[in-house]
Enzyme design. Structure first.
Site, PDB file in Angstrom:
ATOM      1  N   GLN A   1       0.831  -1.200   0.000  1.00 19.96           N
ATOM      2  CA  GLN A   1       0.000   0.000   0.000  1.00 19.96           C
ATOM      3  C   GLN A   1       0.870   1.256   0.000  1.00 19.96           C
ATOM      4  O   GLN A   1       2.086   1.184   0.182  1.00 19.96           O
ATOM      5  CB  GLN A   1      -0.919  -0.010   1.225  1.00 19.96           C
ATOM      6  CG  GLN A   1      -0.182  -0.188   2.542  1.00 19.96           C
ATOM      7  CD  GLN A   1      -1.013  -0.894   3.605  1.00 19.96           C
ATOM      8  OE1 GLN A   1      -2.231  -0.931   3.536  1.00 19.96           O
ATOM      9  NE2 GLN A   1      -0.352  -1.455   4.608  1.00 19.96           N
TER      10      GLN A   1
ATOM     11  N   HIS B   1     -10.081   3.681  19.283  1.00 18.41           N
ATOM     12  CA  HIS B   1      -9.397   2.519  19.868  1.00 18.41           C
ATOM     13  C   HIS B   1     -10.015   2.070  21.194  1.00 18.41           C
ATOM     14  O   HIS B   1     -10.040   0.864  21.464  1.00 18.41           O
ATOM     15  CB  HIS B   1      -7.900   2.828  20.031  1.00 18.41           C
ATOM     16  CG  HIS B   1      -7.171   2.879  18.726  1.00 18.41           C
ATOM     17  ND1 HIS B   1      -6.712   4.040  18.152  1.00 18.41           N
ATOM     18  CD2 HIS B   1      -6.838   1.881  17.856  1.00 18.41           C
ATOM     19  CE1 HIS B   1      -6.127   3.768  16.993  1.00 18.41           C
ATOM     20  NE2 HIS B   1      -6.181   2.476  16.788  1.00 18.41           N
TER      21      HIS B   1
ATOM     22  N   GLU C   1      -0.691   0.968  14.218  1.00 18.01           N
ATOM     23  CA  GLU C   1      -0.307   2.139  15.025  1.00 18.01           C
ATOM     24  C   GLU C   1       0.141   1.736  16.428  1.00 18.01           C
ATOM     25  O   GLU C   1       0.771   2.519  17.142  1.00 18.01           O
ATOM     26  CB  GLU C   1      -1.479   3.125  15.164  1.00 18.01           C
ATOM     27  CG  GLU C   1      -2.040   3.663  13.870  1.00 18.01           C
ATOM     28  CD  GLU C   1      -3.298   2.912  13.431  1.00 18.01           C
ATOM     29  OE1 GLU C   1      -3.315   1.653  13.503  1.00 18.01           O
ATOM     30  OE2 GLU C   1      -4.259   3.575  13.014  1.00 18.01           O
TER      31      GLU C   1
ATOM     32  N   ASP D   1       0.465  -8.058  11.556  1.00 18.35           N
ATOM     33  CA  ASP D   1       0.242  -7.013  10.551  1.00 18.35           C
ATOM     34  C   ASP D   1       1.001  -7.410   9.290  1.00 18.35           C
ATOM     35  O   ASP D   1       2.142  -7.871   9.362  1.00 18.35           O
ATOM     36  CB  ASP D   1       0.708  -5.649  11.063  1.00 18.35           C
ATOM     37  CG  ASP D   1       0.062  -4.515  10.287  1.00 18.35           C
ATOM     38  OD1 ASP D   1      -0.736  -3.757  10.896  1.00 18.35           O
ATOM     39  OD2 ASP D   1       0.332  -4.378   9.072  1.00 18.35           O
TER      40      ASP D   1
ATOM     41  N   ASP E   1       0.725 -12.408   6.854  1.00 23.34           N
ATOM     42  CA  ASP E   1      -0.674 -12.373   6.419  1.00 23.34           C
ATOM     43  C   ASP E   1      -1.535 -13.004   7.506  1.00 23.34           C
ATOM     44  O   ASP E   1      -1.250 -14.119   7.968  1.00 23.34           O
ATOM     45  CB  ASP E   1      -0.784 -13.167   5.107  1.00 23.34           C
ATOM     46  CG  ASP E   1      -2.169 -13.032   4.481  1.00 23.34           C
ATOM     47  OD1 ASP E   1      -3.164 -13.035   5.221  1.00 23.34           O
ATOM     48  OD2 ASP E   1      -2.235 -12.949   3.241  1.00 23.34           O
ATOM     49  N   ALA E   2      -2.577 -12.308   7.925  1.00 23.40           N
ATOM     50  CA  ALA E   2      -3.436 -12.813   9.013  1.00 23.40           C
ATOM     51  C   ALA E   2      -4.030 -14.178   8.668  1.00 23.40           C
ATOM     52  O   ALA E   2      -4.182 -15.044   9.545  1.00 23.40           O
ATOM     53  CB  ALA E   2      -4.540 -11.807   9.298  1.00 23.40           C
TER      54      ALA E   2
ATOM     55  N   ASP F   1      -8.524  -5.180  13.622  1.00 22.15           N
ATOM     56  CA  ASP F   1      -8.311  -3.733  13.484  1.00 22.15           C
ATOM     57  C   ASP F   1      -7.676  -3.478  12.122  1.00 22.15           C
ATOM     58  O   ASP F   1      -6.521  -3.055  12.025  1.00 22.15           O
ATOM     59  CB  ASP F   1      -7.408  -3.250  14.627  1.00 22.15           C
ATOM     60  CG  ASP F   1      -7.137  -1.757  14.541  1.00 22.15           C
ATOM     61  OD1 ASP F   1      -7.889  -1.053  13.840  1.00 22.15           O
ATOM     62  OD2 ASP F   1      -6.173  -1.298  15.175  1.00 22.15           O
TER      63      ASP F   1
ATOM     64  N   PRO G   1      -5.092  -4.606   0.927  1.00 20.50           N
ATOM     65  CA  PRO G   1      -4.653  -5.879   1.505  1.00 20.50           C
ATOM     66  C   PRO G   1      -5.664  -6.533   2.445  1.00 20.50           C
ATOM     67  O   PRO G   1      -5.420  -7.634   2.920  1.00 20.50           O
ATOM     68  CB  PRO G   1      -3.388  -5.474   2.284  1.00 20.50           C
ATOM     69  CG  PRO G   1      -3.550  -4.035   2.588  1.00 20.50           C
ATOM     70  CD  PRO G   1      -4.418  -3.439   1.507  1.00 20.50           C
TER      71      PRO G   1
HETATM   72  N1  SPD Z   1      -7.313   0.793  12.020  1.00 17.04           N
HETATM   73  C1  SPD Z   1      -8.178   0.808  10.907  1.00 17.04           C
HETATM   74  C2  SPD Z   1      -9.249   1.834  11.047  1.00 17.04           C
HETATM   75  C3  SPD Z   1      -9.827   2.204   9.706  1.00 17.04           C
HETATM   76  C4  SPD Z   1     -10.736   3.340   9.826  1.00 17.04           C
HETATM   77  N2  SPD Z   1     -10.945   3.957   8.572  1.00 17.04           N
HETATM   78  C5  SPD Z   1     -11.556   5.206   8.683  1.00 17.04           C
HETATM   79  C6  SPD Z   1     -11.907   5.802   7.345  1.00 17.04           C
HETATM   80  C7  SPD Z   1     -12.617   7.093   7.532  1.00 17.04           C
HETATM   81  N3  SPD Z   1     -13.325   7.541   6.376  1.00 17.04           N
END
Ligand code: SPD
Length: 319
Positions: free
Chosen positions: A38, A69, A93, A113, A145-146, A163, A172
């Site tokens: 990406q 979160h 993150e 991840d 890969d998950a 997440d 992905p």
């Molecule tokens: N950690 C992945 C969270 C993805 C959230 N995407 C938000 C897009 C807002 N338009």
């Protein structure tokens, strides 16, 4: 015109619908990579602090990530009550791991991840988000890969947290929003384990993916709860879905939740307490109705195709 001064020369446009763009004014670019998976930016925004953007889609920003979160993690942990082993799918993150580590019962956290370059960049530039979670001895980060991890793991997980970046076409993550994937997740969960997934926007013109995802989770788990949190930098209120063999109390007692949090966590939550959880679980009528009426679920043969990739660019004029 008073009150309309434009402060940025560089904008990241996130395409929300074919007719709507959320333009975030950027003050500096902290990191940029085109990885094998990406395109990544970590930027400093004028309004929301630092932000991670993948393939033009907003992931989270330091100014309001707690509104994403905490709701992603804490309801699943509370429903379990004393999770020891937690699996995070995505979560580059490190803020999801940070939330998991608030629980005293947690012994082991594995974060999977697919993109090591993104994880490394977040580790370097987003300390406000991970707050050292990557260095906690309970945390293991695996770049994988998950789907491969779920096929190979022999461990059993109390809580599994999905997440993932939004399932844009060619991105992905779209395979990981399907019934087959949820079945694989269920196979690696403890019998009384809890699954939670970030489940897309719930604004009225964008909520179809959330509705179908909830139905897809319902095809795999006996008990499912949709809930939402308003994350302003996402442009839309955001949905989540819990799935478990455990019954889920949609009207939790706020005092009991507050006692549970006080006893079992090290504190530090900013938005989530008993009252907030009770509120988040009260889904609006139009969303409840849409979930009740939906018949489509997501499969590998027919996965979700989330709208939009964003773009970065200079403003053509200032002011
Ligand atoms: N950690 C992945 C969270 C993805 C959230 N995407 C938000 C897009 C807002 N338009």
């Amino acid at each position: 015109m008073p009150g309309s001064e434009i402060r940025a020369d560089f904008w990241m446009n996130e395409y929300i619908t074919p007719w709507d763009i959320y333009a975030h004014g950027i003050t500096s670019v902290l990191a940029y990579r085109r990885t094998a998976f990406q395109e990544m930016y970590i930027v400093e925004t004028g309004a929301y602090g630092k932000a991670l953007v993948l393939d033009g889609k907003w992931q989270s920003s330091t100014g309001d990530e707690f509104l994403y979160h905490e709701p992603l993690v804490q309801p699943a942990m509370l429903l379990h009550g004393g999770p020891g082993r937690v699996l995070i799918l995505g979560g580059g993150e490190g803020a999801t791991a940070r939330e998991v580590l608030r629980w005293k019962s947690v012994e082991r956290v594995v974060m999977i991840d697919i993109d090591g370059e993104v994880v490394d960049a977040c580790r370097e530039h987003l300390a406000e988000m991970h707050q050292g979670a990557f260095d906690d001895p309970r945390v293991e980060v695996r770049i994988q890969d998950a789907l491969d991890f779920l096929d190979a793991t022999t461990e059993s997980w109390d809580v599994v947290i999905s997440d993932l970046s939004d399932p844009i076409e060619d991105g992905p993550s779209f395979k990981l929003f399907t019934k087959e994937y949820f079945e694989r997740v269920r196979r690696v969960m403890a019998a009384d384990g809890v699954f939670v997934i970030q489940a897309g926007p719930v604004g009225p013109v964008e909520m179809r993916m959330h509705v179908r995802l909830v139905r897809t989770v319902m095809a795999v788990f006996e008990h499912v709860q949709s809930y939402t949190s308003h994350v302003p930098s996402y442009a839309s209120p955001w949905g989540f879905a819990l799935g478990s063999s455990r019954p889920i109390d949609a009207r939790p007692d706020p005092d009991a939740i507050d006692r549970q949090l006080a006893e079992h966590t090290n504190g530090g939550l900013r938005m989530l307490d008993g009252s907030a959880l009770l509120g988040m679980f009260q889904i609006a009528k139009h969303i409840r109705r849409a979930i009740a009426e939906e018949t489509h679920i997501y499969t590998l043969a027919a996965p979700p195709k989330f709208f939009g990739k964003g773009a970065a660019g200079q403003a053509s004029s200032k002011g």
